[in-house]
Motif scaffolding. Structure first.
Motif, PDB file in Angstrom:
ATOM      1  N   GLU A 127       0.821  -1.219   0.000  1.00 26.56           N
ATOM      2  CA  GLU A 127       0.000   0.000   0.000  1.00 26.56           C
ATOM      3  C   GLU A 127       0.852   1.265   0.000  1.00 26.56           C
ATOM      4  OE1 GLU A 127      -3.048  -0.310  -0.516  1.00 26.56           O
ATOM      5  OE2 GLU A 127      -3.155  -2.483  -0.209  1.00 26.56           O
ATOM      6  N   ASN A 128       2.059   1.183   0.543  1.00 27.78           N
ATOM      7  CA  ASN A 128       2.913   2.376   0.640  1.00 27.78           C
ATOM      8  C   ASN A 128       4.296   2.073   0.058  1.00 27.78           C
ATOM      9  OD1 ASN A 128       1.006   4.062   2.262  1.00 27.78           O
ATOM     10  ND2 ASN A 128       1.315   2.405   3.752  1.00 27.78           N
ATOM     11  N   PRO A 129       4.368   1.919  -1.275  1.00 34.37           N
ATOM     12  CA  PRO A 129       5.671   1.608  -1.883  1.00 34.37           C
ATOM     13  C   PRO A 129       6.639   2.781  -1.749  1.00 34.37           C
ATOM     14  CG  PRO A 129       4.053   2.125  -3.572  1.00 34.37           C
ATOM     15  CD  PRO A 129       3.304   2.077  -2.268  1.00 34.37           C
ATOM     16  N   ARG A 130       7.917   2.431  -1.653  1.00 36.07           N
ATOM     17  CA  ARG A 130       8.959   3.453  -1.543  1.00 36.07           C
ATOM     18  C   ARG A 130       9.881   3.369  -2.750  1.00 36.07           C
ATOM     19  NH1 ARG A 130      11.485   2.054   4.174  1.00 36.07           N
ATOM     20  NH2 ARG A 130      11.296  -0.004   3.207  1.00 36.07           N
ATOM     21  N   GLU A 131      10.296   4.511  -3.240  1.00 32.43           N
ATOM     22  CA  GLU A 131      11.204   4.543  -4.380  1.00 32.43           C
ATOM     23  C   GLU A 131      12.563   3.966  -3.988  1.00 32.43           C
ATOM     24  OE1 GLU A 131      10.804   5.323  -7.534  1.00 32.43           O
ATOM     25  OE2 GLU A 131       8.656   5.665  -7.215  1.00 32.43           O
ATOM     26  N   GLY A 132      13.144   3.236  -4.924  1.00 32.55           N
ATOM     27  CA  GLY A 132      14.492   2.712  -4.712  1.00 32.55           C
ATOM     28  C   GLY A 132      14.556   1.435  -3.901  1.00 32.55           C
ATOM     29  N   GLU A 133      13.412   0.800  -3.616  1.00 34.83           N
ATOM     30  CA  GLU A 133      13.437  -0.444  -2.843  1.00 34.83           C
ATOM     31  C   GLU A 133      14.123  -1.549  -3.641  1.00 34.83           C
ATOM     32  OE1 GLU A 133       9.762  -1.086   0.015  1.00 34.83           O
ATOM     33  OE2 GLU A 133       9.062  -0.534  -1.990  1.00 34.83           O
ATOM     34  N   ARG A 134      15.004  -2.288  -2.986  1.00 35.19           N
ATOM     35  CA  ARG A 134      15.717  -3.391  -3.622  1.00 35.19           C
ATOM     36  C   ARG A 134      15.500  -4.709  -2.889  1.00 35.19           C
ATOM     37  NH1 ARG A 134      19.615  -1.300  -7.108  1.00 35.19           N
ATOM     38  NH2 ARG A 134      20.878  -3.205  -6.986  1.00 35.19           N
ATOM     39  N   THR A 135      14.656  -4.688  -1.869  1.00 35.35           N
ATOM     40  CA  THR A 135      14.340  -5.904  -1.117  1.00 35.35           C
ATOM     41  C   THR A 135      12.834  -6.009  -0.921  1.00 35.35           C
ATOM     42  OG1 THR A 135      14.635  -4.744   0.989  1.00 35.35           O
ATOM     43  CG2 THR A 135      16.538  -5.976   0.129  1.00 35.35           C
ATOM     44  N   LEU A 136      12.391  -7.226  -0.600  1.00 35.12           N
ATOM     45  CA  LEU A 136      10.986  -7.494  -0.312  1.00 35.12           C
ATOM     46  C   LEU A 136      10.849  -7.959   1.130  1.00 35.12           C
ATOM     47  CD1 LEU A 136       9.954  -9.505  -3.506  1.00 35.12           C
ATOM     48  CD2 LEU A 136       8.993  -7.305  -2.826  1.00 35.12           C
ATOM     49  N   PHE A 137       9.784  -7.499   1.776  1.00 37.55           N
ATOM     50  CA  PHE A 137       9.463  -7.947   3.127  1.00 37.55           C
ATOM     51  C   PHE A 137       8.214  -8.823   3.043  1.00 37.55           C
ATOM     52  CE2 PHE A 137      11.660  -3.920   3.464  1.00 37.55           C
ATOM     53  CZ  PHE A 137      12.623  -4.171   4.432  1.00 37.55           C
ATOM     54  N   VAL A 138       8.348 -10.058   3.509  1.00 38.05           N
ATOM     55  CA  VAL A 138       7.226 -10.994   3.466  1.00 38.05           C
ATOM     56  C   VAL A 138       7.029 -11.598   4.843  1.00 38.05           C
ATOM     57  CG1 VAL A 138       7.649 -11.540   1.038  1.00 38.05           C
ATOM     58  CG2 VAL A 138       8.648 -12.992   2.808  1.00 38.05           C
ATOM     59  N   LYS A 139       5.788 -12.000   5.104  1.00 41.60           N
ATOM     60  CA  LYS A 139       5.508 -12.728   6.337  1.00 41.60           C
ATOM     61  C   LYS A 139       6.195 -14.091   6.292  1.00 41.60           C
ATOM     62  CE  LYS A 139       2.506 -10.261   8.825  1.00 41.60           C
ATOM     63  NZ  LYS A 139       2.721  -9.944  10.262  1.00 41.60           N
ATOM     64  N   LYS A 140       6.478 -14.644   7.457  1.00 42.58           N
ATOM     65  CA  LYS A 140       7.039 -15.990   7.475  1.00 42.58           C
ATOM     66  C   LYS A 140       6.064 -16.949   6.795  1.00 42.58           C
ATOM     67  CE  LYS A 140      10.192 -15.943  11.414  1.00 42.58           C
ATOM     68  NZ  LYS A 140      10.539 -16.548  12.731  1.00 42.58           N
ATOM     69  N   PRO A 141       6.554 -17.789   5.877  1.00 39.12           N
ATOM     70  CA  PRO A 141       5.658 -18.716   5.170  1.00 39.12           C
ATOM     71  C   PRO A 141       4.907 -19.627   6.134  1.00 39.12           C
ATOM     72  CG  PRO A 141       7.826 -18.652   4.140  1.00 39.12           C
ATOM     73  CD  PRO A 141       7.950 -17.897   5.425  1.00 39.12           C
ATOM     74  N   THR A 142       3.744 -20.087   5.691  1.00 41.87           N
ATOM     75  CA  THR A 142       2.846 -20.851   6.565  1.00 41.87           C
ATOM     76  C   THR A 142       3.454 -22.160   7.047  1.00 41.87           C
ATOM     77  OG1 THR A 142       1.831 -21.773   4.563  1.00 41.87           O
ATOM     78  CG2 THR A 142       0.751 -19.877   5.574  1.00 41.87           C
ATOM     79  N   LYS A 143       4.350 -22.756   6.260  1.00 39.80           N
ATOM     80  CA  LYS A 143       4.933 -24.048   6.656  1.00 39.80           C
ATOM     81  C   LYS A 143       6.420 -23.942   6.986  1.00 39.80           C
ATOM     82  CE  LYS A 143       3.222 -26.213   2.988  1.00 39.80           C
ATOM     83  NZ  LYS A 143       2.908 -27.323   2.047  1.00 39.80           N
ATOM     84  N   MET A 144       6.867 -22.734   7.289  1.00 36.18           N
ATOM     85  CA  MET A 144       8.260 -22.548   7.691  1.00 36.18           C
ATOM     86  C   MET A 144       8.487 -23.158   9.066  1.00 36.18           C
ATOM     87  SD  MET A 144      10.355 -18.968   8.088  1.00 36.18           S
ATOM     88  CE  MET A 144      11.899 -18.895   9.007  1.00 36.18           C
ATOM     89  N   SER A 145       9.631 -23.809   9.236  1.00 35.15           N
ATOM     90  CA  SER A 145       9.958 -24.477  10.494  1.00 35.15           C
ATOM     91  C   SER A 145      11.071 -23.730  11.219  1.00 35.15           C
ATOM     92  CB  SER A 145      10.397 -25.920  10.222  1.00 35.15           C
ATOM     93  OG  SER A 145      10.891 -26.535  11.390  1.00 35.15           O
ATOM     94  N   SER A 146      11.006 -23.748  12.543  1.00 29.00           N
ATOM     95  CA  SER A 146      12.065 -23.139  13.350  1.00 29.00           C
ATOM     96  C   SER A 146      13.209 -24.112  13.615  1.00 29.00           C
ATOM     97  CB  SER A 146      11.490 -22.651  14.686  1.00 29.00           C
ATOM     98  OG  SER A 146      10.903 -23.734  15.397  1.00 29.00           O
ATOM     99  N   ASP A 147      13.011 -25.378  13.260  1.00 31.31           N
ATOM    100  CA  ASP A 147      14.045 -26.400  13.426  1.00 31.31           C
ATOM    101  C   ASP A 147      15.119 -26.196  12.363  1.00 31.31           C
ATOM    102  OD1 ASP A 147      15.620 -28.606  13.753  1.00 31.31           O
ATOM    103  OD2 ASP A 147      14.021 -30.085  13.430  1.00 31.31           O
ATOM    104  N   ARG A 148      16.331 -25.886  12.783  1.00 31.09           N
ATOM    105  CA  ARG A 148      17.399 -25.565  11.841  1.00 31.09           C
ATOM    106  C   ARG A 148      17.802 -26.766  10.990  1.00 31.09           C
ATOM    107  NH1 ARG A 148      19.921 -20.710  12.809  1.00 31.09           N
ATOM    108  NH2 ARG A 148      21.858 -21.416  11.816  1.00 31.09           N
ATOM    109  N   LYS A 149      17.435 -27.976  11.416  1.00 28.76           N
ATOM    110  CA  LYS A 149      17.748 -29.166  10.628  1.00 28.76           C
ATOM    111  C   LYS A 149      16.661 -29.488   9.602  1.00 28.76           C
ATOM    112  CE  LYS A 149      20.523 -31.386  14.237  1.00 28.76           C
ATOM    113  NZ  LYS A 149      20.700 -32.612  15.078  1.00 28.76           N
TER     114      LYS A 149
END
Length: 479
Positions: free
Chosen positions: A254-276
């Motif tokens: 809703e509020n884009p900024r000029e010059g952005e080179r990265t995306l911010f996304v919510k953590k995916p629904t099936k993302m795991s905190s287990d590093r393995k």
């Protein structure tokens, strides 16, 4: 199936009567059936799908008169289609009873008009009908591979369930099926020739972020998401596959900024905190972001893939930076008629045949069919899922894109006319190979494994199970 086929050679088998077949049909009480012409009155075997027809009912029961059933004109028979039904034609009818497919063959006796006193009690209240007599028993087709779900209205025994539909794109490949000997168990280094260019998108990270956000803003709010996958080396098989992390909302639309080179996304629904876990995300991980958006030119749905790198993993959000690959779906969009766990049927319009055959379109129809049957065709399915709170439990767990290599198993040809050569009108494709190994360099699957006869594509198996549960639920609600 003819009456003579009801006997097993060398065995005493009780002959089933026409009355018994009709009684069984009354018990099943089908309302509609899909009609396929399988034999002409001259005895010529054909395969012309005429689509759905309604069976006439008297009150709440199937209408039987003069040891015959009566159907409306099938949906596929229109004045301009060139199709027609004559006396002596054999129709193959298929319908569902308790969600199980059943079939029977009938002979067309005549086209009749109902008397007014009969018409007043019929459903549908249409004066004209085709009179059919069964020429075989009602057969139960309860094998899962034979259950076909209708995707195009009026072209199958089942109604269309809009909760699960697909956008389908096909692409040519460099692999051809051998005409002699067995099929190879694996295909390596598969090359795809797209219908349109896939790489005509911006490459600069700033331009990529701007393009992605602008296209996502045109979507309904619930579709302003990306589907996140991660290349993962399976230590057991020593193969790279794609771990499905699920959908993720894109922030800052809703509020884009000029010059952005990265995306911010919510953590995916099936993302795991287990590093393995393969579903865990860490800095410098490579991810594949897939999303859909309507074209601003023709308002058709387009599908995109972006290779990105994880820059930061926060408490709730993930920051990613576009890498070198940003592409759109390059296959040709085709119309899906029906599907099962083992294959599909598609409309074969001019664009599809020109793309697959090229100059071979000038060849005789038999030569075209032979070429089509040798082709390995890449099928990219994009499921379109629409569930509400009551049906959400039946939502299948499938990715944004399902990829399968198919083989043309049959083709439907238009009837021959004096002034026109016959043309291929529809293609039936069998699922042959599943993707098994993902290339980190090409950012695509390039190795495939044959789907054995006793196996099925896991995503279509999941969809099949979900649809069966959904249909049972909807039927229970309508009682």
């Amino acid at each position: 199936m003819m009456w003579s086929n009801l006997f097993n050679k060398g065995k005493e088998v009780k002959k089933i009567s026409l009355e018994q077949v009709l009684d069984r049909l009354v018990d099943y009480n089908p309302k509609t059936a899909n009609c396929v012409l399988i034999k002409t009155s001259e005895g010529l075997e054909v395969n012309e799908d005429f689509g759905r027809a309604f069976l006439f009912r008297f009150g709440d029961k199937l209408y039987i008169d003069d040891q015959a059933i009566y159907i409306t004109t099938p949906d596929g028979i229109k004045a301009e289609s060139g199709y027609h039904l004559d006396r002596g034609h054999i129709l193959h009818l298929s319908f569902l009873h308790n969600r199980v497919p059943h079939t029977m063959d009938c002979r067309v006796i005549d086209r009749i008009r109902f008397p007014n006193d009969v018409l007043a009690n019929l459903d549908p209240r249409m004066p004209g009908a085709f009179k059919l007599k069964p020429v075989g028993d009602v057969l139960k087709k309860d094998k899962r591979s034979s259950l076909r779900f209708t995707h195009k209205v009026g072209r199958g025994a089942m109604k269309v369930y809009t909760q699960i539909l697909f956008d389908l794109f096909v692409s040519k490949t460099n692999f051809t099926y051998p005409t002699q000997g067995g099929l190879p168990p694996r295909i390596t280094d598969l090359q795809v020739t797209g219908y349109v260019s896939a790489n005509d998108l911006p490459t600069d990270p700033e331009a990529v972020v701007k393009f992605l956000k602008n296209s996502l803003r045109s979507n309904p709010r619930e579709d302003r998401v990306v589907y996140v996958s991660k290349p993962h080396m399976d230590e057991r098989t020593n193969r790279v596959s794609l771990a499905a992390l699920g959908h993720s909302s894109v922030l800052g639309l809703e509020n884009p900024r000029e010059g952005e080179r990265t995306l911010f996304v919510k953590k995916p629904t099936k993302m795991s905190s287990d590093r393995k876990s393969p579903n865990n995300l860490r800095e410098s991980d490579q991810v594949l972001l897939g999303y859909q958006a309507k074209s601003l030119l023709d308002f058709k749905m387009e599908y995109y893939e972006l290779v990105a790198e994880v820059v930061r993993v926060g408490t709730e959000n993930v920051t990613v930076r576009p890498r070198d690959t940003f592409r759109r779906e390059s296959g040709l969009g085709v119309e899906l008629v029906d599907f099962s766990v083992g294959g599909i049927k598609v409309e074969a319009d001019k664009a599809l045949l020109d793309y697959l055959l090229g100059d071979l379109r000038r060849q005789p129809i038999e030569a075209q069919q032979a070429v089509l049957q040798d082709m390995a065709i890449l099928l990219n399915f994009y499921p379109k899922l629409r569930f509400n709170r009551e049906t959400e439990i039946y939502r299948p767990d499938v990715p944004l894109k399902i990829q399968i290599l198919g083989k043309v198993a049959r083709s439907e040809v238009s009837p021959a006319r004096a002034d026109e050569a016959p043309e291929v009108q529809a293609l039936g494709l069998k699922f042959m190979y599943d993707p098994t190994e993902y290339s980190r360099d090409a950012h695509t699957f390039d190795r495939w494994e044959r789907i054995r006869e006793f196996k099925e594509n896991r995503h279509f198996r999941e969809i099949h199970t979900s649809l069966n549960g959904l249909i049972a639920f909807l039927e229970s609600q309508s009682r």
